[in-house]
Design an enzyme around this catalytic site. Structure first.
Site, mmCIF file in Angstrom:
data_model
loop_
_atom_site.group_PDB
_atom_site.id
_atom_site.type_symbol
_atom_site.label_atom_id
_atom_site.label_comp_id
_atom_site.label_asym_id
_atom_site.label_seq_id
_atom_site.Cartn_x
_atom_site.Cartn_y
_atom_site.Cartn_z
ATOM 1 N N HIS A 32 0.834 -1.199 0.000
ATOM 2 C CA HIS A 32 0.000 0.000 0.000
ATOM 3 C C HIS A 32 0.871 1.253 0.000
ATOM 4 O O HIS A 32 2.040 1.204 0.371
ATOM 5 C CB HIS A 32 -0.843 0.078 1.280
ATOM 6 C CG HIS A 32 -1.759 -1.062 1.502
ATOM 7 N ND1 HIS A 32 -3.082 -1.039 1.123
ATOM 8 C CD2 HIS A 32 -1.558 -2.268 2.084
ATOM 9 C CE1 HIS A 32 -3.653 -2.189 1.479
ATOM 10 N NE2 HIS A 32 -2.748 -2.948 2.055
ATOM 11 N N TYR A 76 -1.514 -1.711 9.426
ATOM 12 C CA TYR A 76 -0.432 -2.394 8.699
ATOM 13 C C TYR A 76 0.511 -3.142 9.628
ATOM 14 O O TYR A 76 0.613 -2.839 10.811
ATOM 15 C CB TYR A 76 0.394 -1.368 7.922
ATOM 16 C CG TYR A 76 -0.408 -0.456 7.043
ATOM 17 C CD1 TYR A 76 -1.095 -0.947 5.935
ATOM 18 C CD2 TYR A 76 -0.486 0.910 7.313
ATOM 19 C CE1 TYR A 76 -1.837 -0.094 5.121
ATOM 20 C CE2 TYR A 76 -1.226 1.768 6.508
ATOM 21 C CZ TYR A 76 -1.898 1.256 5.409
ATOM 22 O OH TYR A 76 -2.630 2.088 4.617
ATOM 23 N N HIS A 87 -2.298 -3.422 -3.544
ATOM 24 C CA HIS A 87 -3.698 -3.326 -3.133
ATOM 25 C C HIS A 87 -4.621 -3.316 -4.357
ATOM 26 O O HIS A 87 -5.622 -4.018 -4.411
ATOM 27 C CB HIS A 87 -3.851 -2.031 -2.324
ATOM 28 C CG HIS A 87 -5.168 -1.888 -1.639
ATOM 29 N ND1 HIS A 87 -5.486 -0.803 -0.856
ATOM 30 C CD2 HIS A 87 -6.266 -2.677 -1.640
ATOM 31 C CE1 HIS A 87 -6.721 -0.950 -0.404
ATOM 32 N NE2 HIS A 87 -7.211 -2.073 -0.865
ATOM 33 N N LYS A 97 -8.869 1.623 -6.719
ATOM 34 C CA LYS A 97 -8.030 2.749 -6.367
ATOM 35 C C LYS A 97 -6.654 2.476 -6.935
ATOM 36 O O LYS A 97 -6.374 1.358 -7.372
ATOM 37 C CB LYS A 97 -7.998 2.977 -4.865
ATOM 38 C CG LYS A 97 -7.947 1.685 -4.027
ATOM 39 C CD LYS A 97 -7.446 1.889 -2.632
ATOM 40 C CE LYS A 97 -8.431 2.459 -1.667
ATOM 41 N NZ LYS A 97 -7.855 2.673 -0.341
ATOM 42 N N CYS A 153 -3.725 2.639 -5.372
ATOM 43 C CA CYS A 153 -2.797 2.134 -4.364
ATOM 44 C C CYS A 153 -2.175 0.805 -4.787
ATOM 45 O O CYS A 153 -2.910 -0.099 -5.148
ATOM 46 C CB CYS A 153 -3.572 1.967 -3.051
ATOM 47 S SG CYS A 153 -2.619 1.255 -1.721
#
Ligand SMILES: [Zn+2]
Length: 164
Positions: free
Chosen positions: A10, A39, A115, A135, A137
């Site tokens: 990420h 995380y 991700h 997204k 990411c």
């Protein structure tokens, strides 16, 4: 220890001009009502690897995939104008590679991906294409960057695809 099938990368989604420390990230996650930072590792722009949740603990970083994964985040992901971009510094790249090499030794069958690669494959062609990303990411191609650290069967699968 849990069974680990995925190592998910990420970005923090912050601009290169903005400092977003490990402490701040943890603070923001606690604000959401989580029991800790989501995380397992957080890598700041100076390349320092901060340890978040312990590996045996389930993280909170990718809905539907937390139970069997490890979540790693690097500080950045947006350029100074806020456009998604691979902003990893040299120090971050080095730390990330060293960390992934170590994790690959420990979990040789885990797939290292971004991700965005876990977005639903909407047209069912067996591949998550850029237009299907929910997204951006982590704003770089993790499967490509760490191809040499991917599990053997994934590499075999990819070379089979190429031969067709
Ligand atoms: Zn993410």
């Amino acid at each position: 220890m849990r069974t680990i099938t995925l190592i998910v990368l990420h970005c923090s989604g912050t601009r290169t001009t903005q400092k977003y420390s490990f402490r701040q990230c943890r603070e923001d996650h606690l604000q959401r009502g989580w029991k800790d930072i989501g995380y397992h590792y957080y890598i700041t722009r100076d390349g320092q690897v901060h340890e978040g949740r312990a590996l045996w603990q389930v993280g909170a970083h990718c809905k539907g995939h937390n139970r069997h994964s490890i979540g790693i985040c690097y500080e950045g992901g947006l350029d100074s104008l806020g456009t998604p971009c691979d902003t990893r510094t040299r120090a971050q790249r080095q730390s990330l590679r060293a960390l992934l090499t170590r994790l690959h030794d420990q979990f040789p069958t885990a797939i290292i991906l971004g991700h965005r690669d876990l977005s639903p494959d909407l047209d069912g062609n067996g591949r998550v294409d850029p237009e299907e990303w929910m997204k951006q990411c982590p704003c770089f191609d993790a499967l490509l960057d760490y191809e040499d650290l991917e599990p053997m069967d994934l590499l075999d699968m990819r070379s089979d695809c190429l031969e067709e």
